[in-house]
Motif scaffolding. Structure first.
Motif, short mmCIF file in Angstrom:
data_model
loop_
_atom_site.label_atom_id
_atom_site.label_comp_id
_atom_site.label_asym_id
_atom_site.label_seq_id
_atom_site.Cartn_x
_atom_site.Cartn_y
_atom_site.Cartn_z
N ARG A 132 -0.57 -18.97 18.62
CA ARG A 132 -0.67 -20.35 18.37
C ARG A 132 0.47 -21.12 17.95
O ARG A 132 1.47 -20.46 17.48
CB ARG A 132 -1.72 -20.91 17.16
N HIS A 133 0.68 -22.43 18.75
CA HIS A 133 1.87 -23.17 18.29
C HIS A 133 1.37 -24.85 18.23
O HIS A 133 1.01 -25.34 19.34
CB HIS A 133 2.97 -23.02 19.19
N ALA A 134 1.55 -25.26 17.12
CA ALA A 134 1.33 -26.59 16.82
C ALA A 134 -0.12 -27.07 17.63
O ALA A 134 0.02 -28.10 18.23
CB ALA A 134 2.59 -27.38 17.43
N GLY A 135 -1.11 -26.29 17.24
CA GLY A 135 -2.27 -26.73 17.76
C GLY A 135 -2.68 -26.36 19.16
O GLY A 135 -3.76 -26.97 19.68
N VAL A 136 -1.74 -25.75 19.80
CA VAL A 136 -2.21 -25.26 21.11
C VAL A 136 -2.12 -23.60 21.12
O VAL A 136 -1.49 -22.86 20.44
CB VAL A 136 -0.97 -25.51 22.07
N LEU A 137 -3.07 -23.26 21.86
CA LEU A 137 -3.46 -21.55 21.86
C LEU A 137 -2.56 -20.77 23.37
O LEU A 137 -3.09 -21.59 24.28
CB LEU A 137 -4.79 -21.17 21.74
N PHE A 138 -2.08 -20.03 23.23
CA PHE A 138 -1.50 -19.48 24.40
C PHE A 138 -2.00 -18.14 24.77
O PHE A 138 -2.09 -17.43 23.69
CB PHE A 138 0.18 -19.45 24.40
N VAL A 139 -2.41 -17.52 25.70
CA VAL A 139 -2.97 -16.37 26.23
C VAL A 139 -2.51 -15.94 27.39
O VAL A 139 -2.26 -16.61 28.40
CB VAL A 139 -4.57 -16.66 26.25
N THR A 140 -1.99 -14.75 27.47
CA THR A 140 -1.52 -14.07 28.70
C THR A 140 -2.56 -12.97 29.28
O THR A 140 -3.24 -12.37 28.47
CB THR A 140 -0.28 -13.33 28.70
N LEU A 141 -2.57 -12.77 30.56
CA LEU A 141 -3.15 -11.79 31.41
C LEU A 141 -2.69 -10.99 32.11
O LEU A 141 -1.70 -11.40 32.95
CB LEU A 141 -4.46 -12.35 32.35
N ASN A 142 -3.00 -9.81 32.26
CA ASN A 142 -2.17 -8.92 33.25
C ASN A 142 -2.83 -8.92 34.66
O ASN A 142 -3.91 -8.19 34.79
CB ASN A 142 -2.11 -7.45 32.74
N ALA A 143 -2.86 -9.77 35.53
CA ALA A 143 -3.42 -10.09 36.72
C ALA A 143 -2.01 -10.28 37.71
O ALA A 143 -1.55 -11.55 38.21
CB ALA A 143 -4.15 -11.27 36.67
N PRO A 144 -1.72 -9.17 38.19
CA PRO A 144 -0.70 -9.23 39.08
C PRO A 144 -0.93 -9.61 40.36
O PRO A 144 -1.95 -9.84 41.10
CB PRO A 144 0.03 -7.73 39.04
N GLY A 145 0.11 -10.17 41.32
CA GLY A 145 0.15 -10.56 42.46
C GLY A 145 -0.16 -9.28 43.37
O GLY A 145 -0.39 -8.15 42.92
N GLY A 146 -0.57 -9.75 44.75
CA GLY A 146 -1.10 -8.41 45.74
C GLY A 146 -2.25 -8.10 45.46
O GLY A 146 -2.70 -6.83 45.37
N ALA A 147 -3.35 -8.88 45.23
CA ALA A 147 -4.55 -8.80 45.14
C ALA A 147 -5.10 -8.18 43.90
O ALA A 147 -6.16 -7.68 43.71
CB ALA A 147 -5.14 -8.00 46.20
N ASN A 148 -4.34 -8.06 42.84
CA ASN A 148 -4.74 -7.72 41.42
C ASN A 148 -5.02 -6.27 41.64
O ASN A 148 -6.02 -5.85 40.56
CB ASN A 148 -5.69 -8.64 40.92
N ASN A 149 -4.47 -5.22 42.38
CA ASN A 149 -4.76 -3.95 42.36
C ASN A 149 -6.28 -3.64 43.01
O ASN A 149 -6.75 -2.58 42.61
CB ASN A 149 -4.19 -3.39 40.92
#
Length: 294
Positions: free
Chosen positions: A148-165
């Motif tokens: 979180r930063h200043a009322g905003v939530l950040f989230v990451t996903l492992n979804a690579p290019g190339g059709a996501n495996n």
């Protein structure tokens, strides 16, 4: 002035609710060539001179034709450690799913992903010389993080290019994709529960890069993101790379084909253009806006 608005305004003045006003950096799909490698520390130095809350590399820290070696991974980690700001790295296809290619060393992609997790996704903090606390989904998927930063939530996903495996290893894709969707759903649940004003989702792949019958590895991500965006009262930003074309637009649609008004997509630059994107997050009257500049 309504009683509710007056109360919120009083809270803001009293310091209990801080209006968002900060800037972060996003970049990816670099460095690829020897020329970019020579200039990469200059790129870092430029970001270090900026007042940034944090920096995110959204994936592809090397070219597909470069070796997926421990030596190259460690060298990239040494560069990432030069960032003065908190730093987060998201895996791209070039550093794990494409490592099965002979030109990249004919590695086992899952073994290479394990090495990436070891070097870039350990502990409760970000990389960088100044660090922030991260929540990780699990020991199995430590690259799925949120903060979180200043009322905003950040989230990451492992979804690579190339059709996501999804084509090369359907079972691996199925399990990881389901975990990523759960992680994204949980993030929006946290944002709603805590009354956060915006959610920023970051991944490597461009989910709209090709017709859905080719890029079927992203169908569930797009559908879930659309559902969560419709149900969320705040703003949603998606930051990705993969197709090396900087753009700011809104490709997310509802069932009738109408763009969702509270959604924005930002794609960062990529080889052969080595640059980063400055994203300023500001707020007025309780509404968050994203200002994107190279």
């Amino acid at each position: 002035m309504s009683k509710l608005f007056a109360f919120v305004f009083w809270l803001a003045l009293s310091g209990n609710i801080a209006a968002a006003d900060f800037t972060f950096a996003a970049f990816g799909d670099t460095p690829y060539s020897p020329e970019e490698e020579k200039s990469f520390t200059l790129l870092i130095a430029g970001m270090n001179r900026e007042k940034l809350a944090f920096v995110v590399h959204i994936g592809d820290m090397k070219a597909a034709w470069q070796p997926c070696s421990d030596e190259l991974f460690r060298q990239r980690r040494e560069w990432f450690d030069l960032f003065h700001h908190p730093f987060v790295f998201i895996p791209g296809d070039n550093e794990w799913t494409d490592c099965r290619q002979r030109r990249a060393g004919a590695h086992d992609p899952l073994e290479r992903l394990g090495k990436l997790r070891e070097l870039f996704a350990q502990g409760a903090e970000s990389l960088g010389q100044r660090r922030i606390t991260l929540a990780r989904q699990s020991k199995k998927y430590p690259e799925h993080v949120r903060w979180r930063h200043a009322g905003v939530l950040f989230v990451t996903l492992n979804a690579p290019g190339g059709a996501n495996n999804a084509r090369a290893n359907p079972e691996e894709f199925r399990v990881r994709n389901a975990a990523g969707i759960r992680w994204m759903e949980q993030a929006f649940g946290v944002a709603r529960k805590e009354g956060l004003r915006a959610v920023v989702v970051m991944l490597h792949a461009n989910p709209w890069a090709s017709p859905s019958n080719y890029y079927y590895g992203y169908r569930d991500i797009i559908a879930t993101l659309a559902k969560l965006t419709r149900e969320f009262s705040g703003e949603v930003l998606l930051v990705h790379g993969d197709t090396h074309r900087h753009r700011v637009d809104n490709p997310l649609r509802d069932a009738k084909g109408t763009p969702l008004s509270n959604f924005t997509r930002v794609e960062v630059f990529g080889y052969p253009t080595m640059n980063w994107v400055r994203i300023r997050v500001s707020e007025e009257a309780g509404r968050v806006t994203f200002h994107v500049t190279p």
